[in-house]
Motif scaffolding. Structure first.
Motif, PDB file in Angstrom:
ATOM      1  N   PRO A 148      52.234 -18.622  11.939  1.00 56.59           N
ATOM      2  CA  PRO A 148      52.718 -19.093  10.640  1.00 56.59           C
ATOM      3  C   PRO A 148      53.932 -20.004  10.763  1.00 56.59           C
ATOM      4  O   PRO A 148      54.717 -19.896  11.704  1.00 56.59           O
ATOM      5  N   PHE A 150      57.479 -21.494   8.833  1.00 57.63           N
ATOM      6  CA  PHE A 150      58.568 -20.834   8.106  1.00 57.63           C
ATOM      7  C   PHE A 150      59.238 -21.747   7.089  1.00 57.63           C
ATOM      8  O   PHE A 150      60.146 -21.323   6.392  1.00 57.63           O
ATOM      9  N   PRO A 154      59.329 -17.699   3.727  1.00 58.18           N
ATOM     10  CA  PRO A 154      58.645 -16.457   3.378  1.00 58.18           C
ATOM     11  C   PRO A 154      59.610 -15.275   3.285  1.00 58.18           C
ATOM     12  O   PRO A 154      60.582 -15.198   4.030  1.00 58.18           O
ATOM     13  N   LEU A 160      53.716 -14.597   5.233  1.00 54.55           N
ATOM     14  CA  LEU A 160      53.447 -15.167   6.554  1.00 54.55           C
ATOM     15  C   LEU A 160      51.952 -15.218   6.822  1.00 54.55           C
ATOM     16  O   LEU A 160      51.422 -16.218   7.326  1.00 54.55           O
TER      17      LEU A 160
END
Length: 185
Positions: A148, A150, A154, A160
């Motif tokens: 994932p 960022f 999140p 995520l």
């Protein structure tokens, strides 16, 4: 949209659940096949249960049923997503070894030139896995890592997971929504 979702024995069952939830919200017709390895991982990891996944699918297949509709190229789908895709399943797909329904459905997806997305989750990557990734890529598959970003800031694990879900569904032209993309306010 009719989409095949394969769940193999790699760690990362929450990714499969996130994908199936998003497809359910989108109204996609999902055809689910869960490998025996995936069923074992589910019990060992204590994450989503098999019923959590099957409740979200339109049709669920036994991985031993090589006569299932998704084993034939004449059964039309928009493609297939394997989430998570274990190293063993990747190797089967890369080498055309269709000994179970999941690998057969992936083989059919490639032979029919439909979109096949393999969401791998293992690290580090040994040389045989890298070679299998290249073989699968060269056969027409799209390889993604469950990695994932960022930049959408999140706050939860679910956010995520959803980042990866959105990116995987992008490969099929599906807009899952509820996600701030790079450069968007």
């Amino acid at each position: 949209m009719r989409l095949v979702v394969g769940v193999s024995g790699g760690s990362g069952m929450p990714y499969a659940l996130s994908v199936l939830r998003a497809l359910h919200r989108l109204g996609a017709e999902t055809h689910l096949v869960v490998s025996s390895g995936a069923k074992r991982v589910m019990t060992l990891e204590g994450g989503p249960k098999l019923g959590d996944l099957t409740d979200l699918a339109h049709t669920v297949y036994d991985d031993r049923d090589l006569g299932a509709s998704i084993a034939s190229g004449s059964y039309r789908t928009a493609g297939m997503l394997v989430v998570p895709c274990s190293a063993g399943t990747l190797a089967k797909i890369a080498h055309g070894f269709a000994d179970n329904l999941l690998s057969r459905a992936a083989h059919v997806t490639l032979k029919e030139r439909r979109r096949l997305v393999l969401l791998t989750r293992e690290d580090p990557l040994p040389r045989p896995m890298l070679q299998n990734m290249l073989l699968a890529h060269d056969a027409g598959a799209t390889l993604m890592s469950a990695s994932p970003g960022f930049y959408h800031a999140p706050d939860t694990v679910e956010e995520l997971l959803y980042f990866v879900t959105v990116r995987a569904l992008d490969q099929f032209g599906l807009e899952a929504g509820g996600f701030r993309r790079w450069g968007e306010a």
